[in-house]
Design an enzyme around this catalytic site. Structure first.
Site, PDB file in Angstrom:
ATOM      1  N   ASP A 472       0.829  -1.204   0.000  1.00  0.00           N
ATOM      2  CA  ASP A 472       0.000   0.000   0.000  1.00  0.00           C
ATOM      3  C   ASP A 472       0.870   1.264   0.000  1.00  0.00           C
ATOM      4  OD1 ASP A 472      -2.365   1.418   0.156  1.00  0.00           O
ATOM      5  OD2 ASP A 472      -3.140   0.298   1.865  1.00  0.00           O
ATOM      6  N   ASP A 542     -10.928   1.866  -2.846  1.00  0.00           N
ATOM      7  CA  ASP A 542     -11.399   1.512  -1.503  1.00  0.00           C
ATOM      8  C   ASP A 542     -12.916   1.467  -1.458  1.00  0.00           C
ATOM      9  OD1 ASP A 542      -9.004   1.109  -0.293  1.00  0.00           O
ATOM     10  OD2 ASP A 542      -8.905   3.040   0.719  1.00  0.00           O
TER      11      ASP A 542
END
Ligand code: GLA
Length: 734
Positions: A472, A542
């Site tokens: 990430d 997301d």
């Protein structure tokens, strides 16, 4: 006519012909397209044409453009226009020579053409400045079968002092048409890759980012350009490009007064002047280009074929079904929470469990996003028996194990930030601005690169049963500056950060070629081929809300393949949007990518549990078609009718899978009618509806056989009129 005049004309024509014969025609070709350049020693190289293949290139030798006497005088038609000479548009190259001279005039030296293998041909056009020892190579790699052309540029010089490279584009493309329709991809966190199409008018349209990291969150270095009409799925000429670069980029579309369009793509030159020493090279990223005479559908299929083979890792192997812990547990878990999730995952038929954020940090435990980043040691309070125990537990249940890292970042509240303040990106003595409570590590520094590689190695070493890493990167750059780079080279940061990242990826991949790695950056913040090359898949957003995902994945899958598009079923109401949608709708959407789940399994009731288990089983049947087949878009969610639909067809056309979604209420009597695409008209296909609940069917013909010809000409109609109704159909050759 007088005899003398005749002799003169004959001589003139003879000379013209001689000149023409000295010209080189450079062809960059794939199966269905050609770029044609003409070049003469010591003169500018002319970008003559990009489009369908032509039978003969001879006419290009004497081609005149728009009545101009000599195309070489036309700045806009050059292969690689530099700032200098008869200049009137934005140049692809701008530099300042060692003696302060601002202009450059690039002329042709020669070109090389060689087969890299039976599918790829490399063409390098060598250019030099007319007066200064500055050399520019424009490189094309043409992928025959996939119909993709990658373009990049390299510059070097032998001047007596440094030169300042202010702009070095990866590619310049001149086009000429009546009108140009640009589709670009914008959004923000949770709404990535949303599409906008506009007709270009005179002036410059710019798509760019200056954020450095998480560079594709709000805009994408990708475009579609349709000629004379808005882009269409199956007809019309479309050009496309996507820049393989994980840092600042700029794409500009300049429509000049003659009606020509110049497209310049590459690294963003903003605040990035590069001081280039003699004998050193500066190389641009690749612009991955595609052309189709048959609309955008073919563009996407070309990109997908290319990506599976050249643009990602392990693109010919299907990816596993995953349960990711994030939305089910966030930071709040202990060993039991996770082993319970693993138990359920195994029962669902899930093939891998991924432990997301929150598993590390002791002095500064990672119990929220405000502490612990940088301290990659297992949190002994939460997980007393370590990651090894969990990974073994999963493997004993028959599923693989993966884990989350964010190695480029650090929380101020961490041991790492205290130990290595010099590793943090900062602008001299100015405040370091936190974002999501974190700072950025300076990857231009080789020590930081070593740290990132070591973090990866150490995490993998936590258990031999770790087979997947989610990587990430949750912030971008501001107040830029590096303690590592010299004062005179601070502007190199943007370039050196990305080079440092790629160097870390290279080292990691050399050691861990088989580990699956997910590319994530607050969702789709790093979605481009420069990074994807080292990864197996990406987290597109997301936002797991199925309705939004239809739009996000529609845009994303124009350039990036479904095999790499992680798409997870989450709970209802959705955590990002609060929207409530049926479980079937959520599955039918997620099954168009790499299916996963992102929820707390114990919250699922028994009826839904049964449905989910069956849906995962169905998915495993259709997965090879979704991951390795051809995508055909049928109905755009951007259309006015409030439906969306697409299908996948296996390469041998023996199987296909069809999806349709209702995005709004349509009234009782309205139904969706679609003609299928990509099938074999001669074959018979049995249609089976998947993911059904009870007796409900959306398709009247469930279990019946139809010819490919009928399905493509007449089509099917579906009863999916309520908001979030959906349909999933499997077609198998009878
Ligand atoms: C980012 C990612 C999420 C999740 C969190 C963890 O937002 O995109 O999927 O991993 O970080 O902090």
């Amino acid at each position: 006519m007088k005899k003398n005049t005749l002799i003169f004309i004959s001589l003139y024509l003879f000379c013209l012909n001689l000149t023409a014969q000295q010209k080189d025609v450079i062809r960059i070709e794939t199966q269905d397209q050609a770029i044609i350049l003409t070049a003469e020693s010591d003169d500018k190289v002319i970008f003559q044409y990009w489009g369908r293949k032509v039978n003969s290139t001879a006419p290009f030798l004497n081609r005149k453009i728009k009545g101009q006497p000599d195309t070489s005088d036309d700045f806009a038609s050059q292969l690689y226009p530099a700032y200098g000479g008869r200049y009137y548009l934005t140049p692809a190259l701008k530099l300042t020579h060692a003696d302060g001279v601002l202009t450059t005039e690039l002329v042709y030296i020669n070109s090389e053409n060689k087969a890299l293998d039976n599918n790829r041909t490399e063409t390098v056009v060598h250019l030099r400045d007319k007066l200064y020892p500055v050399f520019v190579d424009v490189r094309f790699v043409a992928y025959q079968r996939e119909n993709i052309i990658c373009q990049s540029v390299e510059i070097r010089h032998n001047e007596n002092k440094d030169i300042k490279v202010e702009n070095l584009a990866s590619s310049y493309i001149p086009l000429h048409a009546e009108s140009y329709y640009l589709t670009h991809f914008n959004g923000t966190w949770s709404s990535e890759m949303l599409m906008e199409e506009e007709e270009l008018t005179h002036g410059i349209k710019v798509i760019e980012t200056k954020k450095g990291v998480r560079a594709t969150q709000s805009e994408s270095p990708s475009f579609l350009l349709s000629i004379d009409n808005p882009a269409n799925e199956d007809t019309g000429e479309v050009y496309a490009g996507t820049l393989a670069w994980s840092g600042n980029y700029k794409l500009s579309f300049e429509l000049d007064e003659t009606g020509k369009l110049g497209i310049i793509s590459g690294m963003n030159s903003f605040a990035s002047t590069f001081t280039l020493k003699a004998g050193k090279k500066l190389q641009t990223p690749e612009m991955v280009l595609a052309y189709s005479a048959k609309g955008t559908g073919q563009i996407s299929r070309n990109y997908h074929d290319w990506a599976r083979k050249y643009g990602m890792m392990h693109g010919n192997e299907v990816n596993p079904v995953i349960l990711n812990s994030w939305e089910g547990a966030y930071f709040t878990f202990d060993e039991k929470t996770l082993t319970d999730m693993i138990d359920s995952a195994a029962k669902f038929g899930v093939e891998m469990f991924v432990l997301d954020d929150g598993w590390f940090g002791n002095k500064y435990p990672r119990n929220g996003d405000n502490a612990g980043l940088g301290d990659w040691q297992v949190n002994t309070k939460k997980l007393p028996r370590g990651i090894g125990y969990l990974a073994d537990y999963a493997v004993n249940k028959g599923i693989k194990f993966g884990i989350w890292i964010e190695p480029e970042m650090v929380n101020p509240d961490s041991e790492l930030a205290k130990k290595h303040p010099e590793w943090i990106v900062k602008s001299g003595k100015r405040d370091i601005l936190p974002m999501r409570n974190q700072w950025l590590l300076d990857l231009s520094n080789p020590q930081v690169q070593d740290f990132v590689v070591k973090t990866f190695d150490d995490v993998i070493a936590l258990s031999p049963n770790i087979s997947y890493i989610k990587w990430d990167a949750n912030r971008h750059v501001d107040n830029v500056g590096s303690e590592y780079l010299p004062a005179g080279e601070q502007a190199h940061f943007w370039y050196e950060y990305v080079k440092g990242l790629y160097s870390a990826y290279e080292r990691i991949r050399a050691k861990h070629p088989d580990i699956q790695i997910q590319l994530c950056s607050s969702g789709g913040g790093r979605l481009e081929y420069g990074a994807l090359k080292y990864h197996d898949e990406f987290w597109a957003s997301d936002n797991t809300n199925a309705l939004d995902r239809i739009f996000i994945q529609y845009g994303t899958n124009i350039f990036f393949p479904t095999i790499a598009t992680a798409s997870h079923v989450s709970t209802s109401p959705n955590h990002q949007t609060g929207m409530m949608t049926p479980l079937k709708f959520r599955f039918d959407v997620a099954m168009s990518g790499r299916l996963g789940m992102e929820l707390q399994p114990k919250d699922i009731d028994s009826e839904d549990y049964e449905f989910a288990t069956k849906a995962i089983e169905n998915y495993k049947r259709i997965r090879p078609i979704v991951h390795l087949g051809d995508l055909y878009r049928l109905v755009s969610p951007y259309g006015k009718n409030g439906w969306a639909s697409h299908m996948f067809v296996s390469k041998d056309k023996k199987e296909a899978v069809y999806f349709a979604y209702s995005l709004k209420y349509h009234g009782r009597t309205t139904y969706l009618e679609t003609k299928l695409k990509g099938l074999d008209p001669q074959k018979n296909y049995k249609i089976t509806e998947l993911n059904t609940r009870g007796w409900n069917r959306s398709f009247y013909g469930d279990g019946q056989v139809f010819t490919g010809d009928y399905l493509m000409k007449v089509g099917i109609n579906l009863n999916i009129g309520n908001p979030f109704d959906s349909s999933a159909l499997m077609l198998t050759e009878e």
